[in-house]
Motif scaffolding. Structure first.
Motif, PDB file in Angstrom:
ATOM      1  N   GLU A  10       0.837  -1.206   0.000  1.00  0.00           N
ATOM      2  CA  GLU A  10       0.000   0.000   0.000  1.00  0.00           C
ATOM      3  C   GLU A  10       0.871   1.255   0.000  1.00  0.00           C
ATOM      4  OE1 GLU A  10      -2.428   0.759   3.522  1.00  0.00           O
ATOM      5  OE2 GLU A  10      -4.175   0.896   2.197  1.00  0.00           O
ATOM      6  N   ARG A  11       1.961   1.212   0.771  1.00  0.00           N
ATOM      7  CA  ARG A  11       2.862   2.365   0.834  1.00  0.00           C
ATOM      8  C   ARG A  11       3.548   2.571  -0.520  1.00  0.00           C
ATOM      9  NH1 ARG A  11       5.080   5.802   4.127  1.00  0.00           N
ATOM     10  NH2 ARG A  11       7.272   6.428   3.976  1.00  0.00           N
ATOM     11  N   ILE A  12       3.954   1.477  -1.155  1.00  0.00           N
ATOM     12  CA  ILE A  12       4.592   1.579  -2.472  1.00  0.00           C
ATOM     13  C   ILE A  12       3.641   2.217  -3.469  1.00  0.00           C
ATOM     14  CG2 ILE A  12       5.365   0.194  -4.447  1.00  0.00           C
ATOM     15  CD1 ILE A  12       6.687  -1.704  -2.427  1.00  0.00           C
ATOM     16  N   GLU A  13       2.386   1.782  -3.445  1.00  0.00           N
ATOM     17  CA  GLU A  13       1.398   2.310  -4.383  1.00  0.00           C
ATOM     18  C   GLU A  13       1.175   3.806  -4.163  1.00  0.00           C
ATOM     19  OE1 GLU A  13      -1.084   2.556  -7.506  1.00  0.00           O
ATOM     20  OE2 GLU A  13       0.202   0.850  -6.943  1.00  0.00           O
ATOM     21  N   LYS A  14       1.074   4.227  -2.908  1.00  0.00           N
ATOM     22  CA  LYS A  14       0.870   5.656  -2.608  1.00  0.00           C
ATOM     23  C   LYS A  14       2.058   6.484  -3.071  1.00  0.00           C
ATOM     24  CE  LYS A  14      -2.204   5.101   1.394  1.00  0.00           C
ATOM     25  NZ  LYS A  14      -2.340   5.280   2.864  1.00  0.00           N
ATOM     26  N   CYS A  15       3.265   6.002  -2.780  1.00  0.00           N
ATOM     27  CA  CYS A  15       4.463   6.744  -3.185  1.00  0.00           C
ATOM     28  C   CYS A  15       4.571   6.830  -4.702  1.00  0.00           C
ATOM     29  CB  CYS A  15       5.714   6.071  -2.610  1.00  0.00           C
ATOM     30  SG  CYS A  15       5.882   6.205  -0.817  1.00  0.00           S
ATOM     31  N   ARG A  16       4.217   5.756  -5.383  1.00  0.00           N
ATOM     32  CA  ARG A  16       4.304   5.766  -6.838  1.00  0.00           C
ATOM     33  C   ARG A  16       3.321   6.782  -7.434  1.00  0.00           C
ATOM     34  NH1 ARG A  16       7.827   2.567  -9.192  1.00  0.00           N
ATOM     35  NH2 ARG A  16       7.183   3.716 -11.035  1.00  0.00           N
ATOM     36  N   ARG A  17       2.120   6.846  -6.854  1.00  0.00           N
ATOM     37  CA  ARG A  17       1.140   7.809  -7.371  1.00  0.00           C
ATOM     38  C   ARG A  17       1.650   9.240  -7.214  1.00  0.00           C
ATOM     39  NH1 ARG A  17      -2.938   4.442  -4.953  1.00  0.00           N
ATOM     40  NH2 ARG A  17      -3.076   5.894  -3.199  1.00  0.00           N
ATOM     41  N   ILE A  18       2.246   9.527  -6.039  1.00  0.00           N
ATOM     42  CA  ILE A  18       2.775  10.869  -5.804  1.00  0.00           C
ATOM     43  C   ILE A  18       3.899  11.174  -6.781  1.00  0.00           C
ATOM     44  CG2 ILE A  18       4.000  12.321  -4.141  1.00  0.00           C
ATOM     45  CD1 ILE A  18       2.505  10.805  -1.919  1.00  0.00           C
TER      46      ILE A  18
END
Length: 296
Positions: A10-18
């Motif tokens: 979930e953290r990877i996905e959020k960082c990638r979106r940013i």
């Protein structure tokens, strides 16, 4: 998937979106660290390297890169990254601890030990620092790698069949000696188990799936094994009541190349993986003996 692994994804996905929305964002360091914890060192390295090309003065990213280099066993490069982080943001407890780990791996034992002792005396309890101090002590007490040689007469060659038979007798059939030592830390427990013949790795995992202590090879990522172990245990534990088999005590998984043994302790799980030819009876005696001696 365990909750820890899910949170990491979930953290990877959020960082990638940013980062997709703003390629110049400093979130690249957090993304690189997340990939490192996942065990994807190549992707962690590329993302962090690209981010540092845009933000060469961002200290936390140099710390992330240092951790990646440590896991790749590139200790000289790791030291340079940490020195850069210190230059940018000053010394911190985290950078000093990482530098001490690098110095240990490079053989600069006195320098590492001095730093670790100071950190232990001037900060809260830290099991990681205690582990590194134990490692420094063990390395100092280790005999010289190349002691003075003495002239000896060559021994007669032993054919392969006899050599394997001798190995089998010494490692497989003979129970490992046990001592009355008290074990005061997980580090001492794992050191004792890792020394058992044909044990390839050992780690202790909390009930949250996070690795508390490990003795693994450089090719094995404990941050991946921890969630895997917890996922297996949760699956088995949830289904045991359906067949009235009682509470989970141990799990043994056998594959063509490895045996994995998971023990359920009071508030932790002990996980070992071994060569398929390990003497399970002797190893069980060793684990049972150690579990009785644990003083914490």
């Amino acid at each position: 998937m365990s909750s820890t692994a899910f949170q990491l994804e979930e953290r990877i996905e959020k960082c990638r979106r940013i980062l997709d929305d703003n390629p110049r964002s400093q979130i690249f360091a957090a993304l690189g660290e997340a990939y490192r914890k996942k065990g994807d060192l190549e992707r962690a390295y590329l993302i962090t390297k690209q981010g540092l090309e845009i933000h060469p003065e961002y200290g936390p990213a140099h710390v992330v890169m240092a951790k990646i280099y440590i896991e790749k066993r590139l200790y000289q490069e790791a030291e340079k990254e940490l020195e850069q982080a210190v230059r940018l943001d000053g010394k911190t407890r985290a950078t000093e601890k990482l530098l001490a780990e690098v110095w240990l791996k490079k053989g600069e034992l006195d320098r590492a030990q001095e730093t670790l002792l100071r950190l232990r005396e001037n900060g809260p309890p830290d099991e990681g620092i205690s582990t590194l101090l134990n490692l420094a002590k063990n390395l100092k007490e280790r005999p010289l790698v190349n002691p003075p040689q003495r002239v000896v007469q060559p021994a007669p060659l032993l054919n392969l069949a006899n050599r394997f038979a001798a190995l089998e007798e010494s490692q497989f059939d003979r129970p490992a000696p046990v001592s009355d030592e008290d074990y005061h830390s997980w580090a001492s427990v794992l050191d004792a188990l890792k020394s058992f013949p044909l044990v390839q790795g050992a780690l202790v995992i909390g009930l949250d799936g996070l690795v508390v202590e490990n003795r693994t090879s450089g090719q094995t990522n404990p941050d991946l094994i921890g969630p895997l172990c917890l996922s297996i245990v949760e699956t088995v534990s949830q289904n045991l009541p359906r067949i009235d088999f009682g509470k989970l005590g141990q799990l043994l998984i056998e594959t063509a190349t490895v045996k994995i043994w998971i023990w359920s302790l009071k508030a932790h799980y002990l996980m070992l993986w071994t060569n398929p030819d390990v003497n399970l009876g002797s190893l069980k005696m060793r684990i049972s003996h150690i579990s009785e001696q644990i003083a914490f």
